[in-house]
Scaffold this active site. Structure first.
Site, mmCIF file in Angstrom:
data_model
loop_
_atom_site.group_PDB
_atom_site.id
_atom_site.type_symbol
_atom_site.label_atom_id
_atom_site.label_comp_id
_atom_site.label_asym_id
_atom_site.label_seq_id
_atom_site.Cartn_x
_atom_site.Cartn_y
_atom_site.Cartn_z
ATOM 1 N N HIS A 146 -22.383 30.172 -65.888
ATOM 2 C CA HIS A 146 -21.145 30.164 -65.097
ATOM 3 C C HIS A 146 -20.407 28.842 -65.285
ATOM 4 C CE1 HIS A 146 -21.698 33.786 -62.402
ATOM 5 N NE2 HIS A 146 -22.867 33.723 -63.014
ATOM 6 N N GLU A 197 -24.392 26.367 -64.054
ATOM 7 C CA GLU A 197 -22.955 26.103 -63.938
ATOM 8 C C GLU A 197 -22.673 24.956 -64.900
ATOM 9 O OE1 GLU A 197 -20.916 27.682 -61.735
ATOM 10 O OE2 GLU A 197 -22.355 28.716 -60.436
#
Ligand code: ZN
Length: 577
Positions: free
Chosen positions: A220, A309
């Site tokens: 992500h 992330e």
């Protein structure tokens, strides 16, 4: 004298062998790593990505294989490139791992890193020792985009999501990382009724539960941190309540492997306002995600997934990609190597045949992993001493067996189980039920079911939809056409559709041979839906599909069905008249 000559000869031979192996090793290390893909600093959009992957498969046919595991809402393929030595034949106990990127269509760094990683592994195989070892020992699945529709709606250079999350969500406006079944909420009790899963979600769910993945990364953007399960908790809070899995030590280790190798992630302060201790966090402690993919992996399969992330800016300009590759390259390689930890092996009977669905139980850790149809298992564990018990339906449990896990390697441990004739009536259901938490409606379906007569066109659409949403366990084919040109469609349901496996019986259901006898036709359509939706969560359905090749033909006489419909209409018309 002759003996001495032979000795000298052997010494010479050893010297030659030694020298030549040194020179080979030197020449391997002298070859520069090939990263020529970095010279092309741009994002690959859908068609370019598909073309690139096809090209890689044709250049490296023994190392790469292209899959589509389903279709997006706008009918784009969900592409996966598989990379391994001798890619069409996984070695016994060779672990499978996957990367899934771009689930949020506007979080794009992971997507492009996957394009780079695929080329890096293939171009440097055979010349770089580390890459060669990874590819030789691991079956790697790379999915650059789980949300190709959203990506095409996103704007390069946009660091935050567009209004209404266009691009983040799929084409139907659904956040795919909120669309998975969730262990802590009973989706069937809320006022919205039954959840209708998105194509992308269904494709991933089926892929996850129908393959023995061991490890996974979910990529992500919008922060820089490694976030591990659970993402959800029983607390009902929005954040700040830690929700550890029974494998918290393993997950913290896996998250740290990635974070520690990343120059900024490990600081924990890579983006403004964020602070993460050592660059890792429990998902729910950060903020709660209900219906997320990483929890689904852990709760419904053997796979351990961690979310990474990768960038403060969600969709940075392509000119940053070389820089992002240098930030993440070591992390990506280290994470792949981390699949080789803990214990693995084969559970077999006295004849040496693998036992499927045997349960690997680690004392003190309330999470079971199960064996494949070859009896293989992989149990990720951090270094330490453990007691292992293996159980399987119809067999006596193994003795508690001590194993020691050491840093940086996986230990082989095989188990042989004795048949247990006294417990042959043990219900498989009781054995496996504890792993799964099926959340089905009162009729056993996961998505809304319309009980009605389906026209030929509707029947075809339903069968098409099932084959699109469950490509890993279905195959739609036609055995011919009717007099009036309708396809005689059959949907095969099997764990390995299209392949006859030795010893696996084949079974067929045929209905609606007499076009005006229609109950069987609808029953078979319902049965198909039931089998697909319960695979991987319902033990008996899963076992049935894993051990049987099922062929279902809802109508053998579509023309007659059509006539029967028209006939009824005609009678009604006459009566009205
Ligand atoms: Zn995201």
């Amino acid at each position: 004298m002759m003996g001495l000559n032979i000795c000298l000869f052997i010494v010479n031979l050893m010297y030659i062998t030694f020298c030549s192996s040194v020179s080979v090793n030197e020449s391997i290390n002298d070859i520069k790593i090939n990263e020529n893909f970095l010279s092309n600093q741009k994002y690959h959009h859908y068609q370019e990505l598909a073309d690139l992957f096809k090209n890689l498969v044709s250049r490296y046919p023994n190392l790469a294989r292209l899959h589509s595991i389903g279709k997006s809402s706008e009918n784009r393929d969900l592409l996966v490139l598989e990379i391994s030595e001798n890619v069409s034949n996984r070695k016994l106990a060779e672990p499978m791992m996957k990367f899934v990127a771009n689930m949020h269509g506007d979080e794009t760094v992971g997507r492009q890193l996957m394009v780079f990683l695929a080329q890096y592994l293939l171009q440097n195989y055979g010349t770089d020792n580390r890459v060669t070892t990874i590819v030789n020992s691991t079956d790697i699945f790379i999915m650059p985009s789980m949300n190709p529709d959203g990506f095409e709606e996103s704007w390069e250079g946009n660091c935050n999501s567009r209004d209404n999350y266009i691009g983040r969500n799929n084409a139907h406006g659904v956040d795919l990382n909120r669309d998975f079944p969730d262990q802590f909420i009973d989706a069937f009790n809320n006022s919205n009724g039954l959840p209708a899963k998105q194509n992308e979600t269904l494709a991933l769910m089926t892929w996850i539960v129908s393959n023995p993945f061991v490890l996974s990364a979910n990529l992500h953007g919008g922060a820089v941190v490694a976030s591990y399960p659970y993402d959800d908790s029983a607390s009902g809070l929005d954040c700040c309540a830690e929700s550890p899995t029974p494998d918290n030590d393993v997950f913290r280790h896996l998250a740290s492997v990635y974070a520690n190798a990343h120059p900024f992630m490990k600081t924990g302060v890579a983006c403004p306002l964020d602070t993460f201790e050592n660059g890792i966090t429990n998902g729910a402690l950060w903020y709660e995600v209900k219906g997320g993919m990483q929890d689904f992996n852990y709760v419904h399969s053997n796979c351990f997934e961690v979310t990474f992330e990768l960038s403060c800016c969600k969709y940075p300009n392509a000119s940053n990609m070389s820089y992002e590759w240098s930030n993440n390259k070591e992390s990506l390689l280290s994470f792949m190597e981390a699949v080789h930890m803990g214990i693995k092996g084969v559970v077999m009977n006295h004849d040496g045949a693998g036992i499927q669905a045997a349960q690997i139980v680690i004392e003190g850790i309330n999470h079971i992993v199960t064996t494949t149809n070859h009896g293989e298992y992989w149990r990720l564990l951090v270094p330490g001493n453990y007691q292992v018990v293996v159980t399987a339906w119809g067999y006596k449990p193994s003795n508690a067996t001590p194993v020691t896990v050491v840093e940086g390697q996986v230990s082989w441990k095989n188990f042989t189980l004795e048949l247990d004739s006294s417990h042959s009536d043990v219900n498989l259901n009781n054995q496996v039920e504890i792993i799964f938490h099926p959340k089905m409606d009162e009729n056993g379906f996961a998505t809304p079911t319309t009980f009605k007569h389906h026209s030929n066109e509707e029947l075809k659409e339903e069968m098409n939809a099932l084959s699109t949403n469950y490509p890993s366990i279905t195959r739609l084919y036609s055995v011919g056409t009717s007099v009036e040109g309708h396809d005689l469609l059959v949907l095969e349901v099997s764990d390995n559709p299209g392949v006859h496996e030795p010893g696996e019986p084949e079974f067929k259901y045929v209905a609606n041979m007499h076009g005006n006898e229609v109950v069987g036709r609808e029953m078979l359509l319902l049965l198909l839906k039931y089998l697909c939706e319960n695979y991987g969560t319902h033990p008996q359905v899963t076992n049935l599909i894993n051990t049987t090749r099922i062929h279902i033909m809802p109508t053998m006489n579509p023309d007659g069905y059509q006539r029967a419909q028209e006939d009824i209409f005609l009678k009604l018309f006459i009566q009205l008249d």
